[in-house]
Design an enzyme around this catalytic site. Structure first.
Site, mmCIF file in Angstrom:
data_model
loop_
_atom_site.group_PDB
_atom_site.id
_atom_site.type_symbol
_atom_site.label_atom_id
_atom_site.label_comp_id
_atom_site.label_asym_id
_atom_site.label_seq_id
_atom_site.Cartn_x
_atom_site.Cartn_y
_atom_site.Cartn_z
ATOM 1 N N LYS A 1 0.839 -1.209 0.000
ATOM 2 C CA LYS A 1 0.000 0.000 0.000
ATOM 3 C C LYS A 1 0.873 1.256 0.000
ATOM 4 O O LYS A 1 0.588 2.237 -0.691
ATOM 5 C CB LYS A 1 -0.955 -0.016 1.196
ATOM 6 C CG LYS A 1 -2.059 -1.075 1.051
ATOM 7 C CD LYS A 1 -2.859 -1.324 2.324
ATOM 8 C CE LYS A 1 -3.769 -2.536 2.137
ATOM 9 N NZ LYS A 1 -4.565 -2.886 3.315
ATOM 10 N N GLN B 1 -4.769 -1.931 9.562
ATOM 11 C CA GLN B 1 -4.647 -3.238 8.916
ATOM 12 C C GLN B 1 -5.234 -4.327 9.820
ATOM 13 O O GLN B 1 -4.920 -4.388 11.011
ATOM 14 C CB GLN B 1 -3.183 -3.532 8.575
ATOM 15 C CG GLN B 1 -2.961 -4.776 7.744
ATOM 16 C CD GLN B 1 -3.575 -4.705 6.339
ATOM 17 O OE1 GLN B 1 -3.665 -3.635 5.743
ATOM 18 N NE2 GLN B 1 -4.006 -5.826 5.817
ATOM 19 N N ASP C 1 -11.039 2.502 3.858
ATOM 20 C CA ASP C 1 -11.304 1.066 3.715
ATOM 21 C C ASP C 1 -12.811 0.794 3.615
ATOM 22 O O ASP C 1 -13.218 -0.307 3.253
ATOM 23 C CB ASP C 1 -10.787 0.307 4.960
ATOM 24 C CG ASP C 1 -9.490 -0.444 4.685
ATOM 25 O OD1 ASP C 1 -9.232 -0.747 3.505
ATOM 26 O OD2 ASP C 1 -8.759 -0.715 5.657
HETATM 27 N N1 GUN Z 1 -6.948 -7.231 5.969
HETATM 28 C C1 GUN Z 1 -7.287 -7.944 4.869
HETATM 29 N N2 GUN Z 1 -7.790 -7.120 3.941
HETATM 30 C C2 GUN Z 1 -7.768 -5.884 4.452
HETATM 31 C C3 GUN Z 1 -8.145 -4.607 3.959
HETATM 32 O O1 GUN Z 1 -8.640 -4.425 2.837
HETATM 33 N N3 GUN Z 1 -7.945 -3.571 4.803
HETATM 34 C C4 GUN Z 1 -7.446 -3.718 6.031
HETATM 35 N N4 GUN Z 1 -7.312 -2.640 6.781
HETATM 36 N N5 GUN Z 1 -7.083 -4.878 6.524
HETATM 37 C C5 GUN Z 1 -7.241 -5.953 5.727
#
Ligand code: GUN
Length: 292
Positions: A53, A97, A120
């Site tokens: 990211k 996350q 998100d």
């Molecule tokens: N863990 C697995 N997929 C995601 C996501 O799209 N965002 C976040 N914050 N954690 C995750």
């Protein structure tokens, strides 16, 4: 033989479009969009996701901040960090996350994120707005799938879409978006899950199947009808003897499904890169919507 829904290519197009917009913003003397990520603990997959990211931010010209916290941190301390990010006017969006270390109340943490920074799309306010077809931040994977279908002009109106899985971040929102007004959208949606007997009876009748189960090679060729659109959300790490020690496997048995399907997403190179691109898109939207 199926045509490929090339998520890698489309994600590159989207990132290029975002980069061009950021260049215009910066050329006008304004600050670039900025995304932050909180990573708690040492989960290997989570570290890899967060690092990619940050890399994506660099690629499109965003600022990025990675906040790494030990898994010994208390819930209260984490909530404090979230408050700081909520109050930081130079930050357009941030993510926490998942999964969080055991013992932490995930719901409480997500609820503490300012919905206008929740790129998100995990906050209940954004989820509710999405379900009501109001402007919202859509969760990145469902948003990525909708965008992929849109760019390939897959007609979903009136089609029977079966979503396998009902998770908060993929299956459930996917089912809502596919039944929402629009195209993609306007589909007749069936959600099947671990308590559904005879899942194959549903998948065999489906025009579109979205598989978000986390069960490698679950969907077999004899479970689909000719010409079906197959979207594979699975990315399970399966250990092997290769250099990395693992490879990614989708929820679709590509070998048996591909000859029968009309369209199919590969793994890797399908939904995964789209998810990444849509987080960038949401950050740009946050920047434009709230003009902090
Ligand atoms: N863990 C697995 N997929 C995601 C996501 O799209 N965002 C976040 N914050 N954690 C995750």
């Amino acid at each position: 033989m199926a045509q490929i829904l090339d998520g890698l290519k489309v994600s590159k197009d989207i990132k290029k479009e975002i980069k061009a917009e950021v260049e215009k913003i910066v050329a006008a003397g304004k600050r670039a969009p900025h995304l932050a990520a909180i990573l708690v603990g040492e989960n290997g997959a989570s570290k890899a996701y967060v690092n990619s990211k940050v890399k994506d931010c660099k690629e499109v010209g965003f600022g990025s901040t990675l906040l790494r916290l030990p898994d010994t941190i208390s819930e209260e301390e984490l909530l404090n960090e979230i408050k700081k990010l909520n109050d930081d006017a130079t930050l357009d969006g941030f993510i926490v996350q998942l999964p969080l270390p055991k013992g932490m109340n995930q719901e409480k943490i997500i609820n503490a994120i300012d919905p206008t920074k929740d790129v998100d799309g995990f906050h209940p306010e954004n989820f509710g707005r999405m379900a009501l077809e109001m402007e919202a931040f859509l969760p990145a994977t469902p948003y990525g799938i909708m965008t992929l279908l849109e760019r390939y002009e897959i007609d979903t109106r009136g089609k029977h879409c079966v979503v396998i899985g009902r998770s908060r971040i993929v299956g459930r929102p996917m089912s809502i978006l596919m039944s929402s007004k629009g195209n993609p959208g306007d589909a007749t949606v069936t959600v099947v899950h671990s308590h559904t007997p005879n899942i194959e009876e549903f998948t065999r009748a489906a025009d579109i199947i979205i598989v978000a189960l986390g069960a490698p090679k679950y969907l077999k060729g004899d479970m689909i009808k000719d010409g079906a659109v197959i979207v594979d959300v699975g990315i399970t790490r399966v250990e092997d003897d290769g250099e990395k020690g693992y490879h990614l496997e989708g929820d679709v048995d590509y070998e048996s499904c591909e000859p029968k399907a009309g369209w199919i997403t590969p793994v890797p190179g399908g939904v995964g890169p789209m998810t990444r691109a849509m987080l960038m898109k949401n950050t740009l939207l946050a920047y434009k919507r709230y003009n902090r």
